[in-house]
Design an enzyme around this catalytic site. Structure first.
Site, PDB file in Angstrom:
ATOM      1  N   GLU A   1      -8.181  14.337  -4.836  1.00  0.00           N
ATOM      2  CA  GLU A   1      -7.440  14.349  -6.114  1.00  0.00           C
ATOM      3  C   GLU A   1      -7.994  15.371  -7.229  1.00  0.00           C
ATOM      4  O   GLU A   1      -9.527  15.352  -7.290  1.00  0.00           O
ATOM      5  CB  GLU A   1      -7.038  13.232  -6.562  1.00  0.00           C
ATOM      6  CG  GLU A   1      -6.626  12.150  -5.880  1.00  0.00           C
ATOM      7  CD  GLU A   1      -6.112  10.860  -6.464  1.00  0.00           C
ATOM      8  OE1 GLU A   1      -5.302  10.633  -7.176  1.00  0.00           O
ATOM      9  OE2 GLU A   1      -7.315   9.964  -6.464  1.00  0.00           O
TER      10      GLU A   1
ATOM     11  N   LYS B   1       4.851   6.653   2.305  1.00  0.00           N
ATOM     12  CA  LYS B   1       5.106   8.121   2.287  1.00  0.00           C
ATOM     13  C   LYS B   1       5.719   8.465   3.761  1.00  0.00           C
ATOM     14  O   LYS B   1       5.410   8.156   4.508  1.00  0.00           O
ATOM     15  CB  LYS B   1       3.664   8.886   1.921  1.00  0.00           C
ATOM     16  CG  LYS B   1       3.053   8.589   0.714  1.00  0.00           C
ATOM     17  CD  LYS B   1       2.012   9.414   0.469  1.00  0.00           C
ATOM     18  CE  LYS B   1       1.266   9.088  -0.637  1.00  0.00           C
ATOM     19  NZ  LYS B   1       1.411   9.712  -1.839  1.00  0.00           N
TER      20      LYS B   1
ATOM     21  N   HIS C   1      -5.461   3.082   1.417  1.00  0.00           N
ATOM     22  CA  HIS C   1      -4.987   4.159   1.866  1.00  0.00           C
ATOM     23  C   HIS C   1      -5.601   5.003   2.902  1.00  0.00           C
ATOM     24  O   HIS C   1      -5.090   5.220   3.873  1.00  0.00           O
ATOM     25  CB  HIS C   1      -4.856   5.046   0.553  1.00  0.00           C
ATOM     26  CG  HIS C   1      -4.229   4.610  -0.644  1.00  0.00           C
ATOM     27  ND1 HIS C   1      -3.411   3.568  -0.605  1.00  0.00           N
ATOM     28  CD2 HIS C   1      -4.526   4.878  -1.823  1.00  0.00           C
ATOM     29  CE1 HIS C   1      -2.928   3.236  -1.921  1.00  0.00           C
ATOM     30  NE2 HIS C   1      -3.468   3.802  -2.816  1.00  0.00           N
TER      31      HIS C   1
ATOM     32  N   ASP D   1       0.792  -0.987   0.035  1.00  0.00           N
ATOM     33  CA  ASP D   1      -0.065  -0.116   0.008  1.00  0.00           C
ATOM     34  C   ASP D   1       1.022   1.037   0.017  1.00  0.00           C
ATOM     35  O   ASP D   1       1.570   1.420   1.209  1.00  0.00           O
ATOM     36  CB  ASP D   1      -0.832   0.000   1.286  1.00  0.00           C
ATOM     37  CG  ASP D   1      -1.977   1.251   1.169  1.00  0.00           C
ATOM     38  OD1 ASP D   1      -1.381   2.357   0.822  1.00  0.00           O
ATOM     39  OD2 ASP D   1      -3.030   1.146   1.969  1.00  0.00           O
ATOM     40  N   HIS D   2       1.079   1.899  -1.067  1.00  0.00           N
ATOM     41  CA  HIS D   2       2.192   3.045  -1.279  1.00  0.00           C
ATOM     42  C   HIS D   2       1.908   3.866  -0.307  1.00  0.00           C
ATOM     43  O   HIS D   2       2.745   4.794   0.076  1.00  0.00           O
ATOM     44  CB  HIS D   2       2.311   3.289  -2.628  1.00  0.00           C
ATOM     45  CG  HIS D   2       1.409   4.359  -2.984  1.00  0.00           C
ATOM     46  ND1 HIS D   2       0.269   4.220  -3.574  1.00  0.00           N
ATOM     47  CD2 HIS D   2       1.296   5.696  -3.124  1.00  0.00           C
ATOM     48  CE1 HIS D   2      -0.633   5.318  -4.015  1.00  0.00           C
ATOM     49  NE2 HIS D   2       0.359   6.154  -3.576  1.00  0.00           N
TER      50      HIS D   2
HETATM   51  C1  BG6 Z   1      -3.329   4.743  -6.129  1.00  0.00           C
HETATM   52  C2  BG6 Z   1      -4.841   5.001  -6.962  1.00  0.00           C
HETATM   53  O1  BG6 Z   1      -3.476   3.639  -5.367  1.00  0.00           O
HETATM   54  O2  BG6 Z   1      -3.153   5.760  -5.531  1.00  0.00           O
HETATM   55  C3  BG6 Z   1      -5.079   6.024  -7.853  1.00  0.00           C
HETATM   56  O3  BG6 Z   1      -5.018   3.818  -7.579  1.00  0.00           O
HETATM   57  C4  BG6 Z   1      -4.628   7.232  -6.836  1.00  0.00           C
HETATM   58  O4  BG6 Z   1      -6.201   6.277  -8.298  1.00  0.00           O
HETATM   59  C5  BG6 Z   1      -3.428   7.155  -6.259  1.00  0.00           C
HETATM   60  O5  BG6 Z   1      -4.724   8.346  -7.932  1.00  0.00           O
HETATM   61  C6  BG6 Z   1      -3.073   8.338  -5.254  1.00  0.00           C
HETATM   62  O6  BG6 Z   1      -1.778   8.349  -4.906  1.00  0.00           O
HETATM   63  P1  BG6 Z   1      -0.991   9.422  -4.668  1.00  0.00           P
HETATM   64  O7  BG6 Z   1       0.318   9.167  -4.031  1.00  0.00           O
HETATM   65  O8  BG6 Z   1      -0.951  10.381  -5.665  1.00  0.00           O
HETATM   66  O9  BG6 Z   1      -1.862  10.350  -3.547  1.00  0.00           O
END
Ligand code: BG6
Length: 516
Positions: free
Chosen positions: A244, A210, A268, A205-206
């Site tokens: 976003e 962060k 997230h 989960d990226h």
């Molecule tokens: C991704 C989603 O996991 O996270 C995207 O699939 C989204 O739809 C993105 O735009 C948002 O990531 P960040 O790092 O730009 O907040």
């Protein structure tokens, strides 16, 4: 966790960034889905930046696998362009690239074709010989979820997965979404754990990569002054926004299946809730941290009946509108979106955490595409003054805002006296900004996470029970919103903060959303 405090004049837990105590062991990374968007935009640039910072092992190789008919050289060329375009460090350092590029290999082929895996084995053996990668393997599934079962089966059948105690490690990184509801996540977990041990699985989960998200742990558990007030006695409510301005770009096929719940909330946003609400772990290691996060997920009040959804959830979809003065299309007009699609692009939810710390403190979360700007923040709003000495307007409650992105930092808002003869208070802000407090640029989330996976550190990856606990809540909601009699899908113009009903959700409790 690979934090290695440097001996600076002022020791700072964040300053060292990715500096690791020791580089990871030699290893070959296999990227399935090598010609895809994620590999181009995130994975290869992240690996290149790790090489640039001398964080990769000296013996290292990367094998891309996908259907596109590239040769090794064409793939290396393609990746050189991707890195040139998407790396946070530009221009590409020729010397670093020479060695990095020399370790790139490509295996074209379908994932359901045994021959692809035979050729992959040959390529990996060649890397072991020529680049001394010592049979350590990190497999990265940068592919649609529908391919996960096939990949797992082929890796198993072709003997790529070694037992967890083997001196040569095998690890598998699995991208989100991990399943599409609780039942499919459970089934996928069963499949994964038939093939390997939990210690070998890295569910990514990226958001956890962060800096600002990791800093929540340091902020909460590396300071004494916030803990006494971080609870129901002092906190009125918490607001988490992950907004976003982007729409769905060229990802309609994926997004039509996923929608905002699977794309942002299950992973997230719930991770942000966990890190904000969790108790202090007994140690800073993978299981201790994840044990505490899971307790939060298990304490979430279920939302799984039409009445609860109606009271606590607002779903929306964007219409055409304007963002920063530019006209943008509505969701229904996006390429590859089905006419009449009911895929939600916005959601606001009122969550209750039923435990001693948070009983009676609502956590309002919202996330959406095509909002006025990109802004992710956690705002902890403290209780109002019991009695105002300084008249109307003097009672704005204190708010602590963690800006996850952009303008990363933390601000505390409080009342101060306006200079002059009268006692006129106004809200001011004490502001910590990463940009000015630290000289070093923050690494990208994928850099941190790839390095942790290479080192075998699972702290910032989700565990089996954690992913299932998060699905439990989201599946409960989806079972209502996706049911035949359908909950309302409210409209909002692109460039707004979502449907008016999201404001009404808070207004019903006498509260209002902050403007990030
Ligand atoms: C991704 C989603 O996991 O996270 C995207 O699939 C989204 O739809 C993105 O735009 C948002 O990531 P960040 O790092 O730009 O907040």
């Amino acid at each position: 966790m690979p934090y290695a405090p440097e001996h600076d004049e002022v020791p700072n837990p964040l300053r060292p960034g990715l500096r690791a105590e020791s580089p990871p062991d030699p290893c070959a990374i296999v990227v399935f889905g090598a010609s895809g968007d994620l590999a181009h935009r995130k994975l290869l640039p992240a690996l290149y930046n790790l090489a640039l910072g001398a964080h990769l092992p000296a013996a290292f190789g990367i094998v891309g696998v996908s259907k596109s008919p590239f040769t090794h050289e064409q793939y290396a060329h393609d990746m050189r362009e991707a890195v040139g375009k998407f790396s946070r460090n530009k221009p590409v350092d020729e010397e670093v690239w020479r060695d990095f590029g020399a370790g790139l290999r490509y295996v074209p082929g379908a994932f359901d074709d045994d021959d692809t895996f035979r050729r992959l084995a040959v390529t990996l053996e060649e890397l072991d010989r020529t680049r001394a990668t010592r049979a350590n393997r990190l497999f990265y599934f940068a592919t649609p979820p529908s391919t996960f079962p096939t990949l797992l089966e082929k890796l198993k059948v072709h003997g790529f997965i070694r037992p967890p105690r083997d001196s040569r490690f095998t690890r598998v990184v699995i991208e989100k979404p991990f399943g599409r509801d609780l039942a499919s996540a459970r089934a996928l977990n069963r499949l994964v754990l038939e093939v390997m041990d939990e210690k070998q699985v890295f569910r990514i989960d990226h958001y956890l990569g962060k800096e600002t998200v990791q800093n929540l742990l340091v902020f909460r558990f590396g300071n004494t002054i916030f803990e006494p007030i971080w609870n129901r006695r002092y906190v009125d409510h918490v607001q988490i926004t992950a907004g976003e301005e982007l729409g769905i770009e060229s990802r309609a096929k994926y997004y039509e299946e996923a929608g905002i719940f699977r794309d942002m909330i299950q992973n997230h946003v719930l991770q942000l809730v966990c890190l904000t609400a969790m108790e202090a772990p007994v140690a800073f290691d993978a299981d201790a941290v994840r044990d505490e996060k899971i307790k939060v997920l298990r304490s979430l009040c279920p939302i799984d009946t039409p009445e609860q959804v109606a009271r606590r959830v607002v779903v929306g979809q964007y219409d055409a509108g304007q963002i920063a003065g530019t006209d943008v299309a509505g969701y229904q007009e996006e390429k590859d979106v089905a006419k009449g699609s009911r895929t939600p692009t916005f959601v606001a939810i009122k969550l209750d955490i039923n435990n001693w710390r948070w009983e009676g403190v609502p956590f309002y979360v919202r996330s959406g595409k095509r909002l006025p700007k990109r802004a992710t923040e956690i705002a902890v709003q403290f209780r109002s003054l019991p009695h105002s000495l300084f008249g109307e307007g003097a009672s704005a409650p204190n708010v602590l805002v963690v800006r996850v992105q952009p303008e990363e930092g933390i601000a505390l808002r409080f009342s101060a006296k306006v200079p002059g003869e009268r006692f006129r208070p106004r809200t001011v802000s004490m502001d910590f900004r990463y940009g000015t407090a630290f000289a070093a640029a923050s690494p990208e989330a994928y850099e941190r996470l790839l390095l942790d996976a290479l080192k075998g550190d699972q702290t910032l990856f989700t565990r089996k029970d954690e992913v299932e606990a998060a699905w439990k809540l989201v599946s409960g909601i989806l079972q209502v919103t996706e049911s035949a009699d359908r909950t309302a899908l409210f409209r909002y113009p692109a460039g707004s903060w979502g449907p008016a009903q999201a404001d009404a959700l808070l207004a019903a409790d006498g509260k209002a959303w902050r403007r990030p």
